[in-house]
Design a protein around this motif. Structure first.
Motif, PDB file in Angstrom:
ATOM      1  N   LYS A  74       0.840  -1.212   0.000  1.00 56.84           N
ATOM      2  CA  LYS A  74       0.000   0.000   0.000  1.00 56.84           C
ATOM      3  C   LYS A  74       0.869   1.255   0.000  1.00 56.84           C
ATOM      4  O   LYS A  74       1.919   1.299   0.609  1.00 56.84           O
ATOM      5  CB  LYS A  74      -0.915  -0.002   1.230  1.00 56.84           C
ATOM      6  N   LYS A  75       0.375   2.274  -0.677  1.00 51.99           N
ATOM      7  CA  LYS A  75       1.127   3.522  -0.820  1.00 51.99           C
ATOM      8  C   LYS A  75       1.125   4.324   0.490  1.00 51.99           C
ATOM      9  O   LYS A  75       0.225   4.220   1.304  1.00 51.99           O
ATOM     10  CB  LYS A  75       0.486   4.372  -1.928  1.00 51.99           C
ATOM     11  N   ALA A  76       2.178   5.143   0.625  1.00 54.82           N
ATOM     12  CA  ALA A  76       2.258   6.069   1.762  1.00 54.82           C
ATOM     13  C   ALA A  76       1.194   7.149   1.605  1.00 54.82           C
ATOM     14  O   ALA A  76       0.737   7.429   0.491  1.00 54.82           O
ATOM     15  CB  ALA A  76       3.642   6.697   1.812  1.00 54.82           C
ATOM     16  N   SER A  77       0.788   7.744   2.729  1.00 55.88           N
ATOM     17  CA  SER A  77      -0.242   8.806   2.689  1.00 55.88           C
ATOM     18  C   SER A  77       0.106   9.857   3.739  1.00 55.88           C
ATOM     19  O   SER A  77       1.089   9.723   4.471  1.00 55.88           O
ATOM     20  CB  SER A  77      -1.620   8.200   2.976  1.00 55.88           C
ATOM     21  N   PHE A  78      -0.720  10.889   3.829  1.00 57.79           N
ATOM     22  CA  PHE A  78      -0.455  11.973   4.785  1.00 57.79           C
ATOM     23  C   PHE A  78      -0.442  11.477   6.233  1.00 57.79           C
ATOM     24  O   PHE A  78       0.320  11.966   7.053  1.00 57.79           O
ATOM     25  CB  PHE A  78      -1.504  13.092   4.634  1.00 57.79           C
ATOM     26  N   ASN A  79      -1.307  10.526   6.552  1.00 60.00           N
ATOM     27  CA  ASN A  79      -1.337  10.021   7.937  1.00 60.00           C
ATOM     28  C   ASN A  79      -0.584   8.704   8.110  1.00 60.00           C
ATOM     29  O   ASN A  79      -0.524   8.144   9.200  1.00 60.00           O
ATOM     30  CB  ASN A  79      -2.780   9.876   8.437  1.00 60.00           C
ATOM     31  N   LYS A  80       0.023   8.210   7.010  1.00 60.07           N
ATOM     32  CA  LYS A  80       0.877   7.007   7.076  1.00 60.07           C
ATOM     33  C   LYS A  80       2.057   7.246   6.139  1.00 60.07           C
ATOM     34  O   LYS A  80       2.118   6.702   5.043  1.00 60.07           O
ATOM     35  CB  LYS A  80       0.095   5.756   6.657  1.00 60.07           C
TER      36      LYS A  80
END
Length: 306
Positions: A74-80
């Motif tokens: 899964k791709k990185a995100s603002f909260n991960k």
């Protein structure tokens, strides 16, 4: 702060192969579990039913490995911001822990069975052992390549390898029970397999624990690393270092670098390229975050407690 990313990503196709192989192994192990429960009930063999429970625990571990493999992509995100890159390390830790618990349980069962041997329908046991060896052997071959480069896959591989070894023990025990009446052999072989399991499981548990706790990678010497960077003529001191593994593919370094003179930003960028090259080539560090300093009043120790 300046930082650099130069990650070595595994190909998407390889991820798909890993996931597919895990799914095949899950399906095959479910088949064995059902066959062993039915066989255990028909033959009256407690050994087969306990082996079925062991197989079912392996199914659960394979499911954990499969979920972790899916999440790790899964791709990185603002909260991960790191995405789920550690999912596979957590899976490896959980699977290694359950591997050792199963091993201790097997020893307990084997000791009880050794002092209280039971006569069982050995013919059915022998045929189901052959089935276990064939199916687990195939699963072991499927995961063997991935197990060499990934803790999560190694934990799943070890569970299956144990199952195959247990099936070999059951087969040998079944043959000796059938022709010689040596019912104690099954217990002795089970204990030997369990001891091997504990040795392998401990190593995996220890390595995954080190990564989760952000310990310094064992193959990197911080003093040596500091000396290598400090050899640059513009660098006065390297301090306040943090070095950890995000997962098996990524080593991260944070450090403060003290310079002899008040260099420009463009000069710093040029020096950083040299530093990154040394770290990547000599120490396998592929994510670097450097804080440049000049005559700053702060602790100059290699390790500073934050």
């Amino acid at each position: 702060m300046a930082h650099n990313h130069s990650h070595h990503h595994t190909h998407h196709e390889h991820h798909d192969v890993k996931g597919r192989n895990l799914l095949i192994s899950i399906f095959l192990n479910l088949l064995i579990t059902v066959a062993q429960v039915i066989g255990g009930l028909i033959s009256g063999s407690l050994a087969l039913i306990s082996d079925a429970l062991h197989n079912f625990s392996d199914v659960l571990s394979l499911v954990i490995s499969y979920i972790a493999d899916r999440y790790s992509k899964k791709k990185a995100s603002f909260n991960k911001t790191f995405g789920y890159k550690r999912a596979e390390i957590i899976a490896a830790f959980v699977n290694a822990a359950t591997l050792m618990i199963v091993a201790v349980y097997l020893i307990f069962e084997a000791i009880q069975r050794f002092f209280n041997p039971q006569e069982i329908e050995s013919g059915l046991v022998i045929w189901l052992a052959f089935l276990g060896i064939a199916v687990n052997g195939f699963s072991v071959l499927l995961l063997r390549k991935s197990s060499k480069e990934n803790m999560n896959m190694r934990s799943a591989y070890l569970h299956l390898l144990t199952d195959m070894s247990a099936s070999v023990a059951v087969l040998i025990g079944g043959l000796l029970m059938k022709y010689y009446g040596w019912y104690w052999v099954d217990s002795v072989l089970t204990v030997l397999i369990a001891i091997y399991l504990i040795v392998m499981g401990y190593d995996l548990l220890r390595n995954s624990f080190r990564v989760l706790m952000l310990f310094t990678p064992e193959d990197v010497d911080l003093e040596e690393l500091r000396t290598a960077i400090s050899a640059h003529p513009e660098i006065k001191n390297v301090h306040h270092m943090h070095l950890w593994q995000l997962n098996e593919k990524e080593n991260h370094l944070e450090a403060h670098i003290d310079f002899h003179r008040d260099i420009t930003l463009s000069e710093f960028d040029a020096i950083l390229v040299d530093v990154e090259h040394i770290l990547e080539e000599d120490f396998g560090i592929n994510h670097v975050n450097i804080q440049p300093e000049y005559q700053k009043d702060d602790p100059k120790d290699i390790i500073v407690q934050d």
